[in-house]
Enzyme design. Structure first.
Site, short mmCIF file in Angstrom:
data_model
loop_
_atom_site.label_atom_id
_atom_site.label_comp_id
_atom_site.label_asym_id
_atom_site.label_seq_id
_atom_site.Cartn_x
_atom_site.Cartn_y
_atom_site.Cartn_z
N ASP A 102 89.54 45.34 3.29
CA ASP A 102 88.71 45.99 4.30
C ASP A 102 89.47 47.22 4.79
O ASP A 102 90.62 47.44 4.41
CB ASP A 102 88.37 45.02 5.43
CG ASP A 102 89.59 44.59 6.21
OD1 ASP A 102 90.69 45.11 5.94
OD2 ASP A 102 89.46 43.75 7.11
N SER A 103 88.85 47.99 5.64
CA SER A 103 89.43 49.27 6.03
C SER A 103 90.28 49.16 7.28
O SER A 103 90.94 50.11 7.67
CB SER A 103 88.32 50.27 6.28
OG SER A 103 87.55 49.83 7.39
N GLY A 104 90.23 48.02 7.95
CA GLY A 104 90.91 47.90 9.23
C GLY A 104 89.98 48.20 10.40
O GLY A 104 90.33 47.97 11.55
N ASP A 156 85.23 52.50 9.05
CA ASP A 156 83.98 52.63 9.80
C ASP A 156 84.19 52.37 11.28
O ASP A 156 85.20 51.81 11.69
CB ASP A 156 82.90 51.67 9.26
CG ASP A 156 83.33 50.21 9.33
OD1 ASP A 156 84.55 49.95 9.29
OD2 ASP A 156 82.46 49.34 9.42
N GLY A 226 78.79 45.31 10.40
CA GLY A 226 78.36 45.18 11.79
C GLY A 226 77.50 43.97 12.07
O GLY A 226 76.86 43.89 13.11
N ASP A 276 82.38 37.47 2.23
CA ASP A 276 83.71 36.99 2.61
C ASP A 276 83.59 36.38 3.99
O ASP A 276 82.72 36.76 4.77
CB ASP A 276 84.72 38.14 2.67
CG ASP A 276 84.57 38.92 3.98
OD1 ASP A 276 83.59 39.69 4.08
OD2 ASP A 276 85.38 38.75 4.90
N CYS A 314 82.55 15.13 -3.91
CA CYS A 314 83.55 16.17 -4.18
C CYS A 314 84.78 15.56 -4.84
O CYS A 314 85.33 14.57 -4.36
CB CYS A 314 83.94 16.84 -2.87
SG CYS A 314 85.23 18.08 -3.06
N CYS A 316 87.74 16.96 -5.07
CA CYS A 316 88.99 17.61 -4.67
C CYS A 316 89.99 16.58 -4.15
O CYS A 316 89.65 15.43 -3.87
CB CYS A 316 88.73 18.70 -3.63
SG CYS A 316 88.77 18.12 -1.92
N CYS A 319 89.18 14.67 -0.93
CA CYS A 319 88.09 13.68 -1.03
C CYS A 319 88.42 12.56 -2.00
O CYS A 319 88.05 11.41 -1.77
CB CYS A 319 86.81 14.38 -1.47
SG CYS A 319 86.28 15.64 -0.30
N HIS A 345 89.40 21.86 0.41
CA HIS A 345 88.06 21.28 0.24
C HIS A 345 86.97 22.29 0.61
O HIS A 345 86.00 22.47 -0.14
CB HIS A 345 87.91 20.03 1.10
CG HIS A 345 86.49 19.59 1.21
ND1 HIS A 345 85.87 18.81 0.27
CD2 HIS A 345 85.53 19.91 2.13
CE1 HIS A 345 84.60 18.65 0.60
NE2 HIS A 345 84.36 19.31 1.73
ZN LIG Z 1 86.60 17.70 -1.24
#
Ligand SMILES: [Zn+2]
Length: 672
Positions: A102-104, A156, A226, A276, A314, A316, A319, A345
């Site tokens: 990002d630009s800051g 911006d 924004g 993001d 899940c 992962c 889990c 997760h």
């Molecule tokens: Zn998980």
């Protein structure tokens, strides 16, 4: 300043692979110097050169193709010279994939104190060492070039999305001038540069911004900036929908800083390619997990003995290896392992959601999975619905008649209707909700508090008297010269009695008024009078003095069905003989439709807790009332058209067409 021209080098290539039918969702591919990104894509945020708590191996296992770095933070520490020395962030943090910076702009406006904006840039005080720093389009791009990001963002001018028009317009035009300077500053760089469309929630400004930026030559993609800074979900979705339509189809579109899994699918549906957000790791730190069973708050005591996986769907480590009770323990003790496991997760949940959406767009099934997935992604904990699990300490007499005391996961003691499980003011501090929603929103109450007029207020659903006492405290804090008469309606006083038995958590009840009401008396002080109509509210209202304001706060339609029907609202409307505000916590489409059909004008009320809106209905409004309140407009009507529950279950099938006519021809749509 004229836009810089640029050479023929193509920093990133974007190809569209598939577009969904019946949706603007699209699948594509961005080719960068650090790999290929399949879109729509979620980009984990690595604010300071690390995706919080995640090791390189964990990131490799998660498999994101692109992550985010934050120019603002990396500029403060370790600084531009450092990156020029080590040759950028990729090699330093051992990240082989693509990088977007990002630009800051966002941080400089949201994090720094004493930021002063000039045409040149923004001067602010470093949060790292206190020195004054000037960030300009040129220095932002210089920093992003030093970081070596594959996709840079223009610098911006960010403002709150609910800012007034003049401020939003000024910031937008400055963003355009800064975009042209950013474009000039990137000259000669092999990295891509995205422009950022601004304009707050003003469609006209968003149109201008998209037009100006797409006319400048040389941007490799466009971001919608924004948002997620104060607006409602509806405003966010409408703005996204508007802007994606204005952007070129052959360039990637990036919705900055948004959001929850539900926001992601809504954004994809509206034609966004890139997202993001810090939520997966930020919420993990607070013990919150996104799962196939809804959003789970592991802090809640209900998980303390739950020897079941966090998300059975899940695979992962969090889990597959551990139980909810162990994760609950880690979160309660603030053990970093809990944060790390939940971050992994949550990131996995986001990334696999995006993979699922990409596959659905490509195989043509997106439009059919969208409504179902949208509902699923909006759920909270389906196994242990919040607010329904009594956690009250076992003490004598925490139950009275139909009611018992419960402590919410947030720590507020509330009254619960045992048979239905419903909790009064289940998720907020009840006194805050009462004040914000019922007292502060009313024009008539503001007038009375300022001594401009006498008013009568109906408090329908006295409950534990939060709303009535919030108003009484506002009056007694600075007694006005006006007379305020409050008539509360309640058929079952056990909730109030239960609260009075437990005044420690119910601080608001430490007042003479409730005791007088329970003795069958009115409470009177100065120009204030509070009285109770004990019994059925719809009957009692016919005998009460006519109101200027109505607090409509019965239990929900599930528990107290009759109070939310079209018949109830028609009966109420028939009793109102002057401009009257009816304030309620519900923002449901069916209930707003019933209010419209009963003759009310309907406006948006403030958010409250997890509710993004509440509702204010107006009977016989004056022009001033209509100008003051956020009257629902065509945007709401359009969303209503897509709703699956336009009218309540109380409306018989053969009456629905006629009611649709009534709603469609309501005078509130004809307003300029
Ligand atoms: Zn998980």
């Amino acid at each position: 300043m004229s836009p810089a021209s640029r050479g023929t080098s193509v920093a990133v290539e974007f190809s569209r692979l598939a577009e969904a039918q019946g949706s603007r969702a699209r699948a594509g591919r961005i080719t960068t110097a650090h790999g290929v990104i399949e879109t729509p894509v979620f980009m984990p945020v690595g604010t300071r050169g690390a995706v919080r708590t995640q090791t390189r191996e964990q990131l490799a296992a998660l498999g994101p193709t692109i992550i985010l770095g934050n120019t603002f933070h990396l500029m403060l520490r370790p600084g531009r010279e450092h990156f020029e020395r080590v040759g950028g962030l990729h090699g330093w943090m051992k990240w082989p994939g693509a990088l977007l910076t990002d630009s800051g702009g966002f941080q400089v406006f949201s994090l720094s104190r004493n930021a002063t904006v000039s045409e040149d840039g923004v001067e602010f005080r470093s949060t790292a060492d206190g020195r004054r720093i000037m960030l300009t389009p040129e220095s932002s791009i210089g920093m992003q070039r030093a970081i070596g990001s594959d996709i840079m963002m223009v610098f911006d001018h960010l403002i709150d999305s609910t800012s007034p028009l003049a401020l939003a317009e000024e910031a937008m035009h400055r963003t355009h001038r800064w975009a042209a300077r950013s474009l000039a500053a990137r000259e000669g760089s092999p990295n891509a540069l995205f422009a950022i469309v601004q304009g707050a929630c003003f469609p006209a400004l968003r149109r201008v911004s998209a037009d100006v930026l797409t006319t400048m030559q040389g941007f490799d993609g466009y971001a919608i900036g924004g948002l997620a800074v104060g607006e409602t979900r509806a405003e966010r979705e409408d703005t996204t929908e508007l802007v994606t339509e204005l952007l070129p189809r052959d360039k990637p579109r990036y919705l900055m800083g948004v959001g929850t899994p539900l926001d992601l699918i809504e954004g994809v549906h509206r034609g966004v390619d890139m997202f993001d957000c810090v939520l997966p790791t930020a919420w993990a730190q607070q013990g919150l997990a996104f799962t196939s069973r809804g959003r789970i708050d592991l802090v809640r005591g209900v998980h303390a003995a739950a020897e079941v996986p966090l998300d059975p769907a899940c695979p992962c480590e969090a889990c597959a290896t551990y139980s909810r009770s162990y994760l609950h323990h880690l979160v309660k003790c603030k053990e970093p392992l809990g944060w790390q496991l939940l971050s992994f997760h949550n990131l996995r949940f986001y990334l696999s959601l995006m993979a699922e959406l990409r596959a659905a767009i490509r195989d043509g099934s997106f439009a059919s999975i969208y409504p179902r997935r949208r509902d699923e992604l909006g759920r909270s904990d389906v196994d242990n619905p919040p607010g329904k699990v009594p956690r009250a300490k076992p003490r004598a007499a925490t139950t009275r008649g139909a009611f018992s005391l419960v402590v919410s996961p947030q720590g507020f003691t509330s009254v619960q209707h045992v048979a239905s499980g419903e909790v009064m003011h289940s998720v907020n501090d009840p006194d805050v909700e009462a004040r914000r929603v019922y007292v502060d929103q009313s024009r008539a109450i503001a007038d009375a508090l300022a001594g401009r007029r006498d008013i009568t207020v109906w408090d329908v659903g006295l409950g534990a008297a939060h709303n009535a006492l919030a108003l009484i405290r506002a009056v007694e804090a600075a007694p006005p010269s006006s007379r305020v008469r409050i008539v509360s309606f309640e058929h079952d006083l056990d909730a109030l009695r239960l609260g009075l038995d437990h005044q420690k958590p119910f601080i608001h009840l430490r007042h003479e008024g409730p005791h007088r009401l329970l003795r069958g008396e009115a409470y009177e002080r100065g120009g204030l009078r509070w009285e109770l109509v004990h019994g059925d509210a719809l009957t009692g209202m016919t005998r009460a003095p006519r109101p200027d304001v109505v607090f409509w706060d019965p239990f929900s339609a599930k528990t107290d069905t009759r109070m939310w029907t079209l018949d109830a609202f028609r009966a109420l409307f028939a009793l109102l003989d002057r401009p009257t505000e009816v304030i309620t916590y519900s923002a449901s489409t069916a209930i707003r439709s019933a209010l419209l059909a009963a003759g009310f004008y309907v406006a948006r009320g403030v958010p409250s807790g997890p509710k993004e809106e509440t509702t204010i209905a107006l009977a016989h409004p004056t022009a001033d009332d209509l100008a003051h309140h956020a009257i629902l407009g065509a945007d709401w009507l359009a969303r209503r058209a897509r709703s699956t529950a336009k009218l309540g279950a109380d409306i018989p099938a053969d009456a629905r067409d006629a009611l649709e006519q009534v709603i469609a021809s309501h005078p509130q749509w004809g307003r300029p």
